[in-house]
Scaffold this motif. Structure first.
Motif, PDB file in Angstrom:
ATOM      1  N   PHE A  62       0.851  -1.056  -0.018  1.00 46.52           N
ATOM      2  CA  PHE A  62      -0.089   0.171   0.019  1.00 46.52           C
ATOM      3  C   PHE A  62       0.666   1.282   0.025  1.00 46.52           C
ATOM      4  N   LEU A  63       0.567   2.143  -0.891  1.00 43.52           N
ATOM      5  CA  LEU A  63       1.406   3.271  -1.070  1.00 43.52           C
ATOM      6  C   LEU A  63       0.742   4.630  -0.540  1.00 43.52           C
ATOM      7  N   GLY A  64      -0.510   4.590  -0.592  1.00 39.33           N
ATOM      8  CA  GLY A  64      -1.045   5.768  -0.412  1.00 39.33           C
ATOM      9  C   GLY A  64      -2.461   5.960  -0.985  1.00 39.33           C
ATOM     10  N   THR A  65      -2.990   6.848  -1.041  1.00 44.77           N
ATOM     11  CA  THR A  65      -4.296   7.196  -1.566  1.00 44.77           C
ATOM     12  C   THR A  65      -4.416   8.317  -2.778  1.00 44.77           C
ATOM     13  N   LEU A  66      -5.039   8.341  -3.698  1.00 47.71           N
ATOM     14  CA  LEU A  66      -5.491   9.510  -4.720  1.00 47.71           C
ATOM     15  C   LEU A  66      -6.792   9.792  -4.614  1.00 47.71           C
ATOM     16  N   THR A  67      -7.143  11.081  -5.039  1.00 41.97           N
ATOM     17  CA  THR A  67      -8.425  11.488  -5.201  1.00 41.97           C
ATOM     18  C   THR A  67      -8.819  11.634  -6.656  1.00 41.97           C
ATOM     19  N   LEU A  68      -9.779  11.054  -7.065  1.00 44.29           N
ATOM     20  CA  LEU A  68     -10.226  10.866  -8.547  1.00 44.29           C
ATOM     21  C   LEU A  68     -10.988  12.003  -8.965  1.00 44.29           C
ATOM     22  N   ASP A  69     -10.548  13.117  -9.014  1.00 45.26           N
ATOM     23  CA  ASP A  69     -11.100  14.379  -9.467  1.00 45.26           C
ATOM     24  C   ASP A  69     -10.145  15.046 -10.399  1.00 45.26           C
ATOM     25  N   GLU A  70     -10.644  15.849 -11.106  1.00 48.30           N
ATOM     26  CA  GLU A  70     -10.035  16.712 -12.079  1.00 48.30           C
ATOM     27  C   GLU A  70      -9.473  17.974 -11.385  1.00 48.30           C
ATOM     28  N   GLN A  71     -10.138  18.341 -10.388  1.00 49.76           N
ATOM     29  CA  GLN A  71      -9.742  19.480  -9.829  1.00 49.76           C
ATOM     30  C   GLN A  71      -9.987  19.297  -8.051  1.00 49.76           C
ATOM     31  N   GLN A  72      -9.391  19.650  -7.320  1.00 51.56           N
ATOM     32  CA  GLN A  72      -9.633  19.699  -5.729  1.00 51.56           C
ATOM     33  C   GLN A  72      -8.847  20.980  -5.318  1.00 51.56           C
ATOM     34  N   ASN A  73      -9.737  21.832  -4.452  1.00 51.28           N
ATOM     35  CA  ASN A  73      -9.384  22.959  -4.078  1.00 51.28           C
ATOM     36  C   ASN A  73      -8.521  23.931  -4.983  1.00 51.28           C
ATOM     37  N   GLY A  74      -8.917  24.121  -6.310  1.00 47.98           N
ATOM     38  CA  GLY A  74      -8.186  24.747  -7.063  1.00 47.98           C
ATOM     39  C   GLY A  74      -6.861  24.123  -7.658  1.00 47.98           C
ATOM     40  N   GLN A  75      -6.680  23.048  -7.090  1.00 47.05           N
ATOM     41  CA  GLN A  75      -5.074  22.364  -7.501  1.00 47.05           C
ATOM     42  C   GLN A  75      -5.390  21.522  -8.766  1.00 47.05           C
ATOM     43  N   THR A  76      -4.065  21.453  -9.489  1.00 47.96           N
ATOM     44  CA  THR A  76      -4.120  20.397 -10.694  1.00 47.96           C
ATOM     45  C   THR A  76      -3.136  19.522 -10.248  1.00 47.96           C
ATOM     46  N   ILE A  77      -3.063  18.349 -10.963  1.00 44.91           N
ATOM     47  CA  ILE A  77      -2.156  17.274 -10.594  1.00 44.91           C
ATOM     48  C   ILE A  77      -0.688  17.895 -10.580  1.00 44.91           C
ATOM     49  N   GLU A  78      -0.292  18.806 -11.528  1.00 46.06           N
ATOM     50  CA  GLU A  78       1.179  19.367 -11.766  1.00 46.06           C
ATOM     51  C   GLU A  78       1.323  20.209 -10.447  1.00 46.06           C
ATOM     52  N   ILE A 103     -18.665   0.617  -8.960  1.00 48.29           N
ATOM     53  CA  ILE A 103     -18.339   1.371  -7.739  1.00 48.29           C
ATOM     54  C   ILE A 103     -18.273   2.926  -8.306  1.00 48.29           C
ATOM     55  N   THR A 104     -18.971   3.673  -7.296  1.00 43.26           N
ATOM     56  CA  THR A 104     -19.181   5.188  -7.707  1.00 43.26           C
ATOM     57  C   THR A 104     -18.300   5.777  -6.324  1.00 43.26           C
ATOM     58  N   THR A 105     -17.018   6.391  -6.743  1.00 43.30           N
ATOM     59  CA  THR A 105     -16.204   6.679  -5.526  1.00 43.30           C
ATOM     60  C   THR A 105     -15.409   7.823  -6.150  1.00 43.30           C
ATOM     61  N   ASN A 106     -14.712   8.835  -5.349  1.00 44.31           N
ATOM     62  CA  ASN A 106     -13.740   9.841  -5.905  1.00 44.31           C
ATOM     63  C   ASN A 106     -12.462   9.235  -5.198  1.00 44.31           C
ATOM     64  N   GLN A 107     -12.307   7.925  -4.453  1.00 43.00           N
ATOM     65  CA  GLN A 107     -10.937   7.561  -3.953  1.00 43.00           C
ATOM     66  C   GLN A 107     -10.345   6.551  -4.519  1.00 43.00           C
ATOM     67  N   ALA A 108      -8.907   6.275  -4.642  1.00 43.54           N
ATOM     68  CA  ALA A 108      -8.328   5.276  -4.917  1.00 43.54           C
ATOM     69  C   ALA A 108      -7.208   4.783  -4.109  1.00 43.54           C
ATOM     70  N   VAL A 109      -7.035   3.763  -4.014  1.00 42.94           N
ATOM     71  CA  VAL A 109      -5.774   3.133  -3.324  1.00 42.94           C
ATOM     72  C   VAL A 109      -4.724   3.147  -4.351  1.00 42.94           C
ATOM     73  N   VAL A 110      -3.352   3.339  -4.055  1.00 45.74           N
ATOM     74  CA  VAL A 110      -2.229   3.287  -4.959  1.00 45.74           C
ATOM     75  C   VAL A 110      -1.476   2.021  -4.468  1.00 45.74           C
ATOM     76  N   LEU A 111      -1.312   0.920  -5.141  1.00 49.33           N
ATOM     77  CA  LEU A 111      -0.730  -0.433  -4.611  1.00 49.33           C
ATOM     78  C   LEU A 111       0.338  -0.721  -5.824  1.00 49.33           C
ATOM     79  N   GLU A 112       1.328  -1.293  -5.287  1.00 50.68           N
ATOM     80  CA  GLU A 112       2.522  -1.907  -5.896  1.00 50.68           C
ATOM     81  C   GLU A 112       1.871  -2.852  -6.900  1.00 50.68           C
TER      82      GLU A 112
END
Length: 340
Positions: A62-78, A103-112
């Motif tokens: 388990f490496l952490g979590t990501l938010t599956l949205d194009e925008q959050q709090n005005g931030q981009t991925i960059e 599944i309807t969710t905006n969360q994802a786990v990041v795994l190896e």
């Protein structure tokens, strides 16, 4: 060494899934597996790592979590930066929304990614349990899942083959063989082609592929390795108290016979190492310089959308029936990979 999270254009649909929901992603190198999930699944990963290390050893890293949205709090991925940092943690960052099934969710786990690093990864997903639905499932879902149990190997053995892909060798052609030479066994194979009397044939198809260079000798060694790990998973689950509905065992091994034999020979020449590749007494600097050997196999417990630790109510016999059944089949194949 830190790794920069891929930019949106570098995230692609994961191509090696043999079961489960749509919408899973990976980076272009195939090292990361990004899986849409529920908050409960994140909690289960975190609590397992914190309080159940014996079980966490057999979970995907388990490496952490990501938010599956194009925008959050005005931030981009960059702008979010998105670097993988030490000790398997990552900042919460943003990736493009991917439409998925169920599944309807905006969360994802990041795994190896368990399949990364193999030349030709063979993959098998074994769905565990007799009862497949959690307490909060809707009546329609309970009815539907109970029907699956009644009609499949879940009823008597506590597991079902949910899907698998097996490399057939260079230039392989034929029914259900894809462009990369893999024979695909989809969810219908486990639901309609297998029974308690012939389900062992699926494991034979998985580990024994003479056209790919996996002969009886190699197949028995693979079955023996799988049996050792599944027996250990059984032991861990018998000693802990949990409930997991629709979890799976995920098996991966090197499907190219030549590469598999070479990897085994290299492993036999290497110094003994601790579990998970930790070297005894090595410094951090030595760890960074060490080059990992070729992959041979892995076994993980996966899919924790309906999983929790439940102190006080005993081991999860619903899951354990399936784990024990799989262990018995693998033990037989470790003696004779062509066993009837």
């Amino acid at each position: 060494m830190a790794k920069t999270l891929p930019a949106p254009a570098d995230l692609v649909q994961y191509q090696h899934a043999v079961a489960g929901h749509d919408g899973t992603l990976c980076d272009v190198d195939g090292e990361l597996f990004i899986k849409p999930c529920t908050p409960a699944e994140i909690v289960f990963y975190e609590s397992s790592i914190a309080s159940h290390p014996e079980f966490a050893e057999y979970m995907p890293t388990f490496l952490g979590t990501l938010t599956l949205d194009e925008q959050q709090n005005g931030q981009t991925i960059e702008e979010a930066g998105a670097a993988l940092i030490a000790k398997h943690t990552i900042p919460e960052v943003i990736v493009p929304t991917k439409s998925g099934r169920k599944i309807t969710t905006n969360q994802a786990v990041v795994l190896e990614n368990a399949a990364h690093g193999f030349v030709k990864p063979n993959i098998l997903d074994v769905k565990l349990g007799v009862r497949l639905w959690a307490d909060d499932a809707q009546p329609e879902k309970k009815t539907r899942f109970d029907k699956i149990t009644e009609e499949t190997t879940h009823k008597h053995l506590g597991f079902r083959i949910a899907g698998m892909r097996v490399w057939q060798g260079h230039g392989a052609k034929g029914e259900d063989i894809d462009a990369d030479g893999y024979k695909i066994f989809d969810k219908n194979y486990g639901r309609f082609s297998l029974s308690k009397d012939n389900v062992h044939e699926a494991f034979k198809h998985f580990i024994f592929a003479e056209s790919a260079g996996i002969n009886d000798e190699l197949a028995r060694l693979v079955a023996q390795a799988f049996h050792t790990d599944v027996s250990r998973i059984q032991e861990v689950l018998e000693g802990q108290e949990s409930r997991m509905f629709s979890a799976s065992l995920l098996f991966v091994f090197e499907g190219d016979g030549r590469a598999l034999r070479s990897a085994m020979e290299e492993a036999s020449r290497s110094p003994a190492t601790l579990v998970n590749g930790d070297t005894n007494g090595s410094s951090d600097e030595e760890d960074e310089l060490e080059t990992p050997g070729p992959k041979i196999y892995s076994v993980n417990v996966i899919d924790f959308a309906h999983a929790e630790w439940t102190p006080g109510i005993g081991p999860d016999e619903n899951v354990l029936l399936g784990v024990r059944s799989v262990a018995n089949i693998l033990q037989t194949l470790s003696i004779d990979a062509k066993a009837e």
